[in-house]
Structures are given as C-alpha cells and as structure tokens.
Design an enzyme around this catalytic site. Structure first.
Site, PDB file in Angstrom:
ATOM      1  CG  ASP A 270      -4.801   7.495   0.558  1.00 13.86           C
ATOM      2  OD1 ASP A 270      -5.788   7.999   0.001  1.00 13.86           O
ATOM      3  OD2 ASP A 270      -4.447   7.770   1.724  1.00 13.86           O
TER       4      ASP A 270
ATOM      5  CD  GLU B 219     -10.109  10.577   1.648  1.00 18.71           C
ATOM      6  OE1 GLU B 219      -9.398   9.562   1.772  1.00 18.71           O
ATOM      7  OE2 GLU B 219      -9.818  11.665   2.166  1.00 18.71           O
TER       8      GLU B 219
ATOM      9  CE1 TYR C  53      -3.712   2.466   1.023  1.00 20.18           C
ATOM     10  CE2 TYR C  53      -2.324   3.104   2.863  1.00 20.18           C
ATOM     11  CZ  TYR C  53      -3.434   3.309   2.079  1.00 20.18           C
ATOM     12  OH  TYR C  53      -4.281   4.358   2.336  1.00 20.18           O
TER      13      TYR C  53
ATOM     14  CB  CYS D 195      -5.711  12.208   9.162  1.00 17.92           C
ATOM     15  SG  CYS D 195      -5.818  10.697  10.121  1.00 17.92           S
TER      16      CYS D 195
ATOM     17  CG  ASN E 204      -7.058   2.645   8.058  1.00 15.03           C
ATOM     18  OD1 ASN E 204      -5.918   2.183   8.173  1.00 15.03           O
ATOM     19  ND2 ASN E 204      -7.306   3.939   8.043  1.00 15.03           N
TER      20      ASN E 204
ATOM     21  CG  ASP F 109      -5.545  12.035  -0.400  1.00 14.84           C
ATOM     22  OD1 ASP F 109      -5.502  11.152   0.479  1.00 14.84           O
ATOM     23  OD2 ASP F 109      -4.622  12.835  -0.581  1.00 14.84           O
TER      24      ASP F 109
ATOM     25  CG  HIS G 162      -8.283   4.072  -0.257  1.00 15.47           C
ATOM     26  ND1 HIS G 162      -8.394   5.341   0.284  1.00 15.47           N
ATOM     27  CD2 HIS G 162      -7.151   3.539   0.260  1.00 15.47           C
ATOM     28  CE1 HIS G 162      -7.360   5.557   1.098  1.00 15.47           C
ATOM     29  NE2 HIS G 162      -6.582   4.493   1.095  1.00 15.47           N
TER      30      HIS G 162
ATOM     31  NE  ARG H  57     -10.846   7.515   4.093  1.00 13.95           N
ATOM     32  CZ  ARG H  57      -9.687   7.977   4.574  1.00 13.95           C
ATOM     33  NH1 ARG H  57      -8.553   7.375   4.265  1.00 13.95           N
ATOM     34  NH2 ARG H  57      -9.655   9.035   5.346  1.00 13.95           N
TER      35      ARG H  57
ATOM     36  CG  ASP I 298      -3.471  12.537   5.320  1.00 17.16           C
ATOM     37  OD1 ASP I 298      -3.656  12.840   4.130  1.00 17.16           O
ATOM     38  OD2 ASP I 298      -3.957  11.521   5.856  1.00 17.16           O
TER      39      ASP I 298
ATOM     40  CD  GLU J  54     -10.345   6.094   7.883  1.00 15.80           C
ATOM     41  OE1 GLU J  54     -10.197   4.926   8.293  1.00 15.80           O
ATOM     42  OE2 GLU J  54      -9.370   6.837   7.614  1.00 15.80           O
TER      43      GLU J  54
HETATM   44  C1  LIG Z   1      -5.194   5.372   5.557  1.00  8.88           C
HETATM   45  C2  LIG Z   1      -4.858   6.824   5.523  1.00  8.88           C
HETATM   46  O1  LIG Z   1      -5.763   7.473   4.659  1.00  8.88           O
HETATM   47  C3  LIG Z   1      -3.452   7.034   4.920  1.00  8.88           C
HETATM   48  O2  LIG Z   1      -3.252   8.088   4.292  1.00  8.88           O
HETATM   49  O3  LIG Z   1      -2.590   6.190   5.148  1.00  8.88           O
HETATM   50  C4  LIG Z   1      -4.838   7.506   6.923  1.00  8.88           C
HETATM   51  C5  LIG Z   1      -4.025   6.753   7.942  1.00  8.88           C
HETATM   52  C6  LIG Z   1      -3.661   7.514   9.206  1.00  8.88           C
HETATM   53  O4  LIG Z   1      -3.557   8.749   9.176  1.00  8.88           O
HETATM   54  O5  LIG Z   1      -3.419   6.868  10.218  1.00  8.88           O
HETATM   55  C7  LIG Z   1      -6.290   7.708   7.363  1.00  8.88           C
HETATM   56  O6  LIG Z   1      -6.859   6.798   7.981  1.00  8.88           O
HETATM   57  O7  LIG Z   1      -6.858   8.766   7.042  1.00  8.88           O
HETATM   58 MG   LIG Z   2      -5.050   8.820   3.380  1.00  6.43          MG
END
Ligand SMILES: C[C@](O)(C(=O)O)[C@H](CC(=O)O)C(=O)O
Ligand SMILES: [Mg+2]
Length: 295
Positions: free
Chosen positions: A86, A116, A44, A124, A211, A88, A114, A159, A59, A189
């Site tokens: 990911d 979202e 991933y 995040c 997750n 986004d 994925h 997601r 993030d 999520e």
């Molecule tokens: C899965 C996630 O989208 C990621 O970017 O890895 C994050 C992980 C995290 O910040 O712990 C998320 O859950 O938003």
């Molecule tokens: Mg993410």
C-alpha cells in the site's frame, strides 16, 4: 513458482492460478512466514498497518516512504511470497516522488502496489470525509508510476476512493481511465455490494480487487461470492493484525491484574512453535556446519 523469477512475475503467476487470489496482510516478517505456512500465494503490507502497527499512528498519511520500505525489506528478506504494498497516494506530490517510490519499492523486493486517488492528506478508505483529486491528476500519478517500473512485471493497481463521494458511475469512469493510463489492476475501494463489483469487472478490462477489511463499508464477502462476480483479488489487509492486537491486550491485562501469566499461557504460541515457524533449528544446524567444516 521459483524464487529466480521476479516478484512481479510471481505475483502475476499467482493471480493466474487462484481465482480470486487471496492476499493477506502480514504486519511483519514473522507474519509473512505464518501466511506462507498457511498456504497463501500472495501477501500484503497495509499502509494503515504500517501506521498503526510500526508507528502507533492513525492512517492519515503520516507515515513516510522510508517507514514503508523498512517494513517491506524485513518481509522480503525472509519470505519469497510476492508482496503487494500500500503506497497510499504515492508519497508525492510530484511525478518524481512517485517514480522514486515505485523504483525503491521494486528494489526492496515488492511485487505489486496500489496507489490511490485521495488527496495527500488522506484517510482510511472506510472513514467519512475523504477527498479525492481530479481524474486527470490521478492519471498523471499512474503514468509516473508506470514509467518508473524497473520490473515490467511489477503489478500496479490503481485504487479509486470515488465511490463514497462521487458514486459508482464516476468511480467506474475513473477506473477505465486509470487502466488506459497503464494500471494493471483496479481497487474499487469501499464497494458496498456484489452488483457494484460486477459492474467494475464488466467495465474495466483489468483484474479487480475487493478489499474485504473488517468493520468497514464492505460486507465480508466470501471467496465464492466474489468469484461469482469475477473479482480477481480478495484482500484481507488487517485481519491477523486486529486479532493479534486483541490477543496482546488480553495478555497485558491478565498479567497486570492476576500478578502472573498462568491464566493466559495456554493462549500463547509455545517456544517450540515459534522456533519451528522461524526455522530456528535450521539456522543453528547451518552454523554448526559452517564451523565444523562439513559441506
Ligand atoms: C486497505 C487499507 O488501505 C490499508 O491501509 O490496509 C485500509 C484498510 C482499513 O483501514 O481497514 C483502507 O481500506 O483504507
Ligand atoms: Mg491504506
């Protein structure tokens, strides 16, 4: 599993053979090789990881499609494990942008992604204050992504971040609509307990991803616990990244304060180990062969 099948097909194969499929975050190409060596069947690339690791940024939807593709290509160039990425909110805003994202990702060797339902200025998924778009807008995102699949086996996961703001019922209703729109899987999520996962699994007729990120809203459920409620994918987005950062900090601090690295050298991967993990000697041998004319 052969590298002659498409990455998407290899992802689907792995998904059918391991329940739940463990998918580990690999922040760079080196980590992808380490994950393969440890026996994982899928890897991933985390959006939060690209932001924090490659760019040193939070993030918050700051990194671009190109930032992600650069890291994807580096990984897929050296590692044939199917890579989930990911993306986004799809690097929109329009359907054309989302289509471009999916096409570029497949071209770069991605196997799955994925997308979202947060607003473009995302956060995040385990932080407060998330905002989500309407179900209809997310359905349009998914339709655009599905239509752009140049590899029919590319695995598209929708997601939903709705649990936090709208509750589980609404999130499940969304998930059902996302699968009807063509999503191959559902990422629930920040689900907080096993019965919630069970409800998603029962309601949506598609594989469900859990997750299991550290220090978030979701308890660190084990493979067996998730298997018991029918979860299909167990994601560890940033586990090795978090450990690696902690290790780096310890080394920097020690060298700075001690004036040498002797106290931390035992914690380091040796030169021989590094060369082994990246196939250094095989590279040298292949070069020798080329220049000696041997076949
Ligand atoms: C899965 C996630 O989208 C990621 O970017 O890895 C994050 C992980 C995290 O910040 O712990 C998320 O859950 O938003
Ligand atoms: Mg993410």
């Amino acid at each position: 599993m052969t590298a002659s099948t498409s990455p998407g097909a290899r992802f689907r194969q792995a998904l059918s053979e391991e329940k739940p499929l463990q998918i580990v975050g690999t922040i760079n190409a080196n980590h992808a090789l380490l994950a393969r060596r440890a026996g994982y069947r899928a890897i991933y690339l985390s959006g939060g990881g690209v932001a924090a690791g490659s760019l040193g940024l939070p993030d918050l939807g700051i990194n671009t499609l190109d930032d992600v593709l650069t890291d994807v290509r580096r990984i897929t160039d050296v590692c044939d494990l199917p890579l989930m990425v990911d993306i986004d909110t799809g690097f929109g805003p329009s359907a054309f942008n989302i289509a471009r994202t999916v096409k570029s990702l497949i071209k770069a060797g991605g196997a799955a992604c994925h997308i979202e339902d947060q607003v473009g200025a995302k956060r995040c998924g385990h932080r407060p204050g998330k905002e989500i778009v309407s179900k209809g807008e997310m359905v349009d995102r998914i339709k655009a992504a599905v239509d752009a699949k140049t590899d029919p086996d590319f695995f598209l996961i929708a997601r939903t971040d709705a649990i936090a703001s709208h509750g589980v019922d609404d999130a499940i209703e969304r998930a059902i609509a996302f699968v009807e729109a063509g999503a191959d899987g559902i990422f629930a999520e920040a689900a907080y307990d096993l019965p919630t996962y069970q409800r998603f699994v029962d309601a949506v007729k598609a594989p469900v991803l859990a997750n299991i990120t550290e220090f978030g809203q979701t308890p660190l459920f084990t493979r067996d616990e998730l298997a018991s409620v029918g979860v299909a994918m167990q994601l560890f987005p940033l586990s090795a990244f978090r450990a690696m950062n902690k290790a780096a900090e310890a080394v920097y601090t020690a060298i700075r304060s001690d004036g040498h690295q002797k106290n931390v050298v035992d914690s380091m991967q040796t030169r021989e180990e590094l060369y082994d993990r990246i196939g250094y000697h095989e590279f040298e041998q292949s070069l020798d062969k080329v220049f000696s004319g041997a076949k």
